[in-house]
Design a protein around this motif. Structure first.
Motif, PDB file in Angstrom:
ATOM      1  N   VAL A 250      32.465  -6.785 -16.471  1.00 35.69           N
ATOM      2  CA  VAL A 250      32.177  -7.750 -15.415  1.00 35.69           C
ATOM      3  C   VAL A 250      32.541  -9.155 -15.879  1.00 35.69           C
ATOM      4  O   VAL A 250      32.258  -9.533 -17.016  1.00 35.69           O
ATOM      5  CB  VAL A 250      30.687  -7.715 -15.007  1.00 35.69           C
ATOM      6  N   LYS A 251      33.191  -9.916 -14.968  1.00 36.37           N
ATOM      7  CA  LYS A 251      33.477 -11.319 -15.244  1.00 36.37           C
ATOM      8  C   LYS A 251      32.686 -12.192 -14.291  1.00 36.37           C
ATOM      9  O   LYS A 251      32.614 -11.925 -13.095  1.00 36.37           O
ATOM     10  CB  LYS A 251      34.975 -11.601 -15.078  1.00 36.37           C
ATOM     11  N   VAL A 252      32.074 -13.235 -14.860  1.00 33.76           N
ATOM     12  CA  VAL A 252      31.322 -14.209 -14.081  1.00 33.76           C
ATOM     13  C   VAL A 252      32.074 -15.526 -14.158  1.00 33.76           C
ATOM     14  O   VAL A 252      32.301 -16.056 -15.249  1.00 33.76           O
ATOM     15  CB  VAL A 252      29.899 -14.389 -14.632  1.00 33.76           C
ATOM     16  N   LYS A 280      31.148 -16.367  -8.907  1.00 32.86           N
ATOM     17  CA  LYS A 280      31.928 -15.238  -8.401  1.00 32.86           C
ATOM     18  C   LYS A 280      31.917 -14.148  -9.459  1.00 32.86           C
ATOM     19  O   LYS A 280      32.242 -14.395 -10.629  1.00 32.86           O
ATOM     20  CB  LYS A 280      33.375 -15.651  -8.109  1.00 32.86           C
ATOM     21  N   LEU A 281      31.502 -12.946  -9.057  1.00 32.72           N
ATOM     22  CA  LEU A 281      31.521 -11.799  -9.946  1.00 32.72           C
ATOM     23  C   LEU A 281      32.737 -10.944  -9.625  1.00 32.72           C
ATOM     24  O   LEU A 281      33.074 -10.746  -8.451  1.00 32.72           O
ATOM     25  CB  LEU A 281      30.256 -10.948  -9.767  1.00 32.72           C
ATOM     26  N   ASN A 285      39.002  -4.469  -8.923  1.00 30.47           N
ATOM     27  CA  ASN A 285      39.354  -5.041  -7.623  1.00 30.47           C
ATOM     28  C   ASN A 285      38.132  -5.515  -6.844  1.00 30.47           C
ATOM     29  O   ASN A 285      38.268  -6.021  -5.725  1.00 30.47           O
ATOM     30  CB  ASN A 285      40.120  -4.007  -6.786  1.00 30.47           C
ATOM     31  N   GLU A 286      36.946  -5.315  -7.421  1.00 26.53           N
ATOM     32  CA  GLU A 286      35.711  -5.694  -6.741  1.00 26.53           C
ATOM     33  C   GLU A 286      35.372  -7.157  -7.020  1.00 26.53           C
ATOM     34  O   GLU A 286      35.454  -7.616  -8.158  1.00 26.53           O
ATOM     35  CB  GLU A 286      34.548  -4.811  -7.203  1.00 26.53           C
ATOM     36  N   GLN A 287      34.979  -7.880  -5.972  1.00 21.83           N
ATOM     37  CA  GLN A 287      34.547  -9.266  -6.108  1.00 21.83           C
ATOM     38  C   GLN A 287      33.380  -9.539  -5.181  1.00 21.83           C
ATOM     39  O   GLN A 287      33.274  -8.934  -4.108  1.00 21.83           O
ATOM     40  CB  GLN A 287      35.686 -10.236  -5.766  1.00 21.83           C
ATOM     41  N   VAL A 288      32.507 -10.448  -5.595  1.00 22.51           N
ATOM     42  CA  VAL A 288      31.396 -10.847  -4.742  1.00 22.51           C
ATOM     43  C   VAL A 288      30.950 -12.241  -5.152  1.00 22.51           C
ATOM     44  O   VAL A 288      31.033 -12.613  -6.327  1.00 22.51           O
ATOM     45  CB  VAL A 288      30.224  -9.837  -4.844  1.00 22.51           C
ATOM     46  N   MET A 289      30.516 -13.031  -4.169  1.00 18.94           N
ATOM     47  CA  MET A 289      29.990 -14.370  -4.429  1.00 18.94           C
ATOM     48  C   MET A 289      28.475 -14.333  -4.345  1.00 18.94           C
ATOM     49  O   MET A 289      27.896 -13.655  -3.490  1.00 18.94           O
ATOM     50  CB  MET A 289      30.542 -15.369  -3.403  1.00 18.94           C
ATOM     51  N   GLY A 296      23.386 -10.105  -8.542  1.00 21.73           N
ATOM     52  CA  GLY A 296      24.450  -9.133  -8.362  1.00 21.73           C
ATOM     53  C   GLY A 296      24.383  -8.079  -9.449  1.00 21.73           C
ATOM     54  O   GLY A 296      24.296  -8.411 -10.634  1.00 21.73           O
ATOM     55  N   SER A 297      24.392  -6.807  -9.055  1.00 25.90           N
ATOM     56  CA  SER A 297      24.280  -5.703 -10.008  1.00 25.90           C
ATOM     57  C   SER A 297      25.478  -4.783  -9.874  1.00 25.90           C
ATOM     58  O   SER A 297      25.993  -4.555  -8.774  1.00 25.90           O
ATOM     59  CB  SER A 297      23.000  -4.894  -9.758  1.00 25.90           C
ATOM     60  N   LEU A 298      25.894  -4.235 -11.010  1.00 21.30           N
ATOM     61  CA  LEU A 298      26.991  -3.274 -11.027  1.00 21.30           C
ATOM     62  C   LEU A 298      26.652  -2.178 -12.020  1.00 21.30           C
ATOM     63  O   LEU A 298      26.310  -2.464 -13.178  1.00 21.30           O
ATOM     64  CB  LEU A 298      28.309  -3.944 -11.430  1.00 21.30           C
ATOM     65  N   GLY A 299      26.716  -0.915 -11.573  1.00 17.40           N
ATOM     66  CA  GLY A 299      26.457   0.203 -12.456  1.00 17.40           C
ATOM     67  C   GLY A 299      27.509   0.311 -13.539  1.00 17.40           C
ATOM     68  O   GLY A 299      28.651  -0.127 -13.367  1.00 17.40           O
TER      69      GLY A 299
END
Length: 392
Positions: A250-252, A280-281, A285-289, A296-299
């Motif tokens: 994950v990139k923040v 911005k996470l 190809n996934e992005q979210v603000m 924001g959580s990602l498995g």
């Protein structure tokens, strides 16, 4: 937020001395409505001294009918007096006695282990963590920061590194011209935490069992750092040079903001919690603000980001000297305990599934945290050296 959670939050804030006068009035007005509430109010003022030493005494009076009152809306009635708060560590620790998921006031009296037996099981106590970290320089040299004297640590290129005080390291770039970029890594062990001021002025609080890799000077168009474990960031604003944190996959990305990243390997999800600004996470190809108050959580297996509104105080409680348990199961809680106290957790049977609400100071010995959990009836513990055994 339903009435039960509302009053859980108010009591929690009161125990941490964070209530506004109006919130304190509302809490006390509610507590004064029946005998059990008045007893609790009296205990709050006396610092829970008797209840901590003789925990059985609190259970009969704090009964089911009080709990039922929390299930309905309660109209606020102004009160003439706001009771003074006294900051006893014992009160903060005692919060977990009362704030447990589904048990704001004890609905039934759980099994209480006799005090003598508990003393025997807790005779091998463990002290809390402290300011400990190592700094690995670009040439591979390793410096134990807790053993280093305050003042100049070293100079790398045009960047000087100072130990400002116990627990705080500072980088300052004298000139960016012809400054050779080198990478340093600050690492905390289990039972350690540390703060570092990066060359751009960004402040980073590093939690236990974590590390941060960063350049000794920021040049070019981006400010890139790499994180393992958990850290809280207060990023210095620079619109021309975004700040990017890479944690696992994950990139923040931020320009200037306050946020917390939890990327421990033993957690099933990577969580970024935003307190101020925007981030911005991205992952593949996934992005979210995110906006302030969101997490924001990602498995770890990837997929889509999940965004939720959260209480940001829970995410940064570790930085502020507390364990905050917000609807957490005992396994999650004990993973935090294991990192901060540098202990191994062994489950005698399957781990209990109950969730716990509460707050307790992380600067108590581990026995104090375990005692508070025991009073909920969820589990019992035994301390043997640096191993904690969890029992039903």
């Amino acid at each position: 937020m339903n009435p039960k959670e509302k009053y859980q939050r108010l009591l929690n804030k009161y125990l941490l001395n964070e209530c506004t006068p109006r919130e304190a009035e509302e809490l006390f007005d509610h507590l004064k409505k029946d005998e059990a509430g008045r007893l609790l109010l009296k205990n709050l003022q006396s610092g829970f001294k008797e209840e901590i030493n003789q925990p059985k005494s609190i259970h009969p009076e704090i009964s089911q009918h009080v709990w039922k009152k929390l299930e309905v809306n309660i109209q606020q009635q102004p009160v003439a007096k706001v009771y003074p708060f006294k900051r006893w560590i014992s009160i903060a620790a005692a919060a977990i006695i009362l704030i447990t998921a589904g048990l704001f006031f004890f609905k039934s009296q759980p099994h209480i282990t006799p005090l003598a037996s508990r003393k025997e099981r807790f005779k091998n106590d463990v002290a809390p963590g402290s300011n400990k970290a190592t700094l690995t320089l670009a040439n591979g040299a390793v410096i134990a920061l807790n053993q280093a004297k305050n003042g100049l640590i070293t100079k790398q290129g045009q960047t000087i590194i100072n130990k400002v005080s116990n627990g705080l390291l500072s980088y300052k770039t004298l000139s960016s011209a012809n400054n050779t970029i080198q990478y340093n890594t600050i690492s905390t062990p289990k039972g350690g935490e540390y703060q570092v001021i990066l060359p751009d002025g960004t402040a980073v609080w590093l939690n236990a069992a974590s590390s941060l890799k960063f350049p000794t000077a920021f040049t070019g168009t981006e400010r890139d750092v790499e994180l393992t474990g958990e850290a809280y960031f207060e990023v210095a604003k620079n619109k021309a040079m975004p700040f990017k944190v890479t944690a696992n996959n994950v990139k923040v990305e931020v320009l200037g903001t306050h946020f917390n990243v939890n990327a421990y390997d033993d957690e099933s999800t990577l969580k970024t919690t935003l307190l101020e600004g925007s981030v911005k996470l991205s992952s593949g190809n996934e992005q979210v603000m995110l906006i302030p108050g969101q997490q924001g959580s990602l498995g770890r297996q990837g997929g889509n980001f999940q965004v939720a509104t959260v209480d940001t105080d829970d995410a940064v409680a570790w930085k502020n000297g507390n364990f905050n348990f917000a609807k957490e199961d005992i396994q999650s809680i004990l993973r935090k305990v294991a990192k901060w106290y540098n202990v191994d957790i062994v489950y005698q049977e399957n781990a209990p599934k109950k969730q716990i609400w509460g707050t307790v100071s992380k600067f108590e010995n581990v026995s104090e945290v375990l005692k508070m959990i025991e009073l909920t009836g969820v589990a019992h513990f035994e301390i043997e050296g640096r191993r904690i055994t969890v029992m039903k």
